[in-house]
Design an enzyme around this catalytic site. Structure first.
Site, PDB file in Angstrom:
ATOM      1  N   HIS A 166     105.552 -37.671  53.319  1.00  0.00           N
ATOM      2  CA  HIS A 166     106.747 -37.766  54.168  1.00  0.00           C
ATOM      3  C   HIS A 166     107.938 -38.228  53.345  1.00  0.00           C
ATOM      4  O   HIS A 166     107.754 -38.707  52.226  1.00  0.00           O
ATOM      5  CB  HIS A 166     106.543 -38.634  55.429  1.00  0.00           C
ATOM      6  N   HIS A 211     110.022 -40.687  52.514  1.00  0.00           N
ATOM      7  CA  HIS A 211     110.401 -42.088  52.329  1.00  0.00           C
ATOM      8  C   HIS A 211     110.199 -42.434  50.850  1.00  0.00           C
ATOM      9  O   HIS A 211     109.418 -41.769  50.152  1.00  0.00           O
ATOM     10  CB  HIS A 211     109.511 -43.014  53.183  1.00  0.00           C
ATOM     11  N   ASP A 222     108.479 -44.682  49.226  1.00  0.00           N
ATOM     12  CA  ASP A 222     107.145 -44.971  48.674  1.00  0.00           C
ATOM     13  C   ASP A 222     106.301 -43.698  48.503  1.00  0.00           C
ATOM     14  O   ASP A 222     105.220 -43.744  47.914  1.00  0.00           O
ATOM     15  CB  ASP A 222     106.412 -46.013  49.541  1.00  0.00           C
ATOM     16  N   HIS A 253     104.502 -42.768  62.220  1.00  0.00           N
ATOM     17  CA  HIS A 253     105.312 -43.635  61.365  1.00  0.00           C
ATOM     18  C   HIS A 253     106.656 -42.975  61.039  1.00  0.00           C
ATOM     19  O   HIS A 253     107.675 -43.648  60.908  1.00  0.00           O
ATOM     20  CB  HIS A 253     104.506 -43.920  60.090  1.00  0.00           C
ATOM     21  N   ASN A 294     107.157 -50.667  58.504  1.00  0.00           N
ATOM     22  CA  ASN A 294     108.477 -50.058  58.656  1.00  0.00           C
ATOM     23  C   ASN A 294     108.476 -49.059  59.824  1.00  0.00           C
ATOM     24  O   ASN A 294     107.866 -47.997  59.729  1.00  0.00           O
ATOM     25  CB  ASN A 294     108.830 -49.359  57.331  1.00  0.00           C
TER      26      ASN A 294
HETATM   27 ZN   LIG Z   1     107.144 -44.198  55.244  1.00  0.00          ZN
END
Ligand SMILES: [Zn+2]
Length: 260
Positions: free
Chosen positions: A115, A117, A119, A178, A209
């Site tokens: 995804h 993000h 990380d 998420h 998060n």
């Molecule tokens: Zn994430």
């Protein structure tokens, strides 16, 4: 002769003792670093072997001033290496790629990002630099472009199973959890499920998060993964220790309690 061999054993035990104490201390200090939120961020990649051909790459980053570790995957095939998610930062991703080359002596075939993000994608440019294909879904590609992570090749909505030598990887989008674009990756040969940030570690006490999360839909998304992969033997969450399908049920419990 007997005296000599006794001295030998004594030396052996004394050296072993020092080594043991040293390792304990080293482990202790790295654990402290993660738990005490100290700066600077730990920068070295850590490696954990799950099966002969599957390793977790662990990197480190901060969220709301707190230090966290992050999991990605490295799958070794007879044709080369498949990487799932970059490290949390660009320098750690550089270290990850160099680490793969020196540790496994194999070429990297492609990267899958689960995804858009930091990380999962902060190090995408390190793969581009080396002309390694980066695959994602359409939605992740769109979000990645908006967020400045760079281009990805959005083939995963259509090609949900990719073959790499004697291994394959299956991609499944279970719905908004998420993040709107979170996917999971299934390794059919080893029964390992890389659940990413859709699933929390067993000791997680909150959802982490949730800036882009849908905490109502998330529960259904996890249930879809449970239904689809009931024979998963290992489940790897985005953060924290890997475990079994219990991690999915734990995530559902966290969601249920956060929605009441
Ligand atoms: Zn994430």
């Amino acid at each position: 002769m007997i005296v000599k061999s006794n001295i030998f054993y004594l030396c052996f035990y004394v050296s072993f003792g020092f080594w043991f104490v040293h390792c304990q201390t080293a482990n202790q200090s790295s654990a402290d670093l993660v738990n005490e939120n100290t700066n600077p961020i730990k920068s070295s990649i850590e490696w954990m072997k799950i099966k002969e051909t599957v390793w977790i790459h662990k990197s480190f980053g901060s969220f709301q001033g707190k230090m966290y570790e992050s999991n990605g995957l490295v799958v070794l095939t007879n044709k080369g290496v498949v990487v799932i998610d970059t490290a949390w930062t660009e320098p750690q991703t550089e270290e990850l790629i160099l680490g793969i080359q020196s540790k496994f002596q194999k070429e990297i075939l492609f990267l899958i990002v689960t995804h858009a993000h930091d990380d999962r994608m902060a190090g995408v440019s390190q793969f581009h630099k080396r002309n390694i294909p980066v695959y994602s879904t359409n939605l992740t590609a769109k979000l990645a472009k908006e967020k400045g992570y760079g281009k990805t090749n959005p083939i995963l909505d259509i090609q949900t199973r990719l073959y790499a030598g004697n291994h394959s990887v299956e991609i499944f989008f279970p719905g908004h959890g998420h993040s709107p674009d979170n996917i999971v990756v299934w390794l059919p040969e080893t029964h390992i499920l890389f659940a990413g940030c859709l699933v929390k570690a067993i000791d997680a006490t909150d959802l982490g998060n949730v800036k882009d999360a849908n905490v109502v839909e998330w529960e259904n998304a996890v249930k879809r993964v449970l239904t689809r992969y009931p024979d998963a033997e290992v489940v790897v969450p985005g953060h924290g220790n890997w475990g079994k399908l219990e991690l999915l049920r734990h995530t559902i419990r966290l969601l249920v309690s956060s929605n009441h």
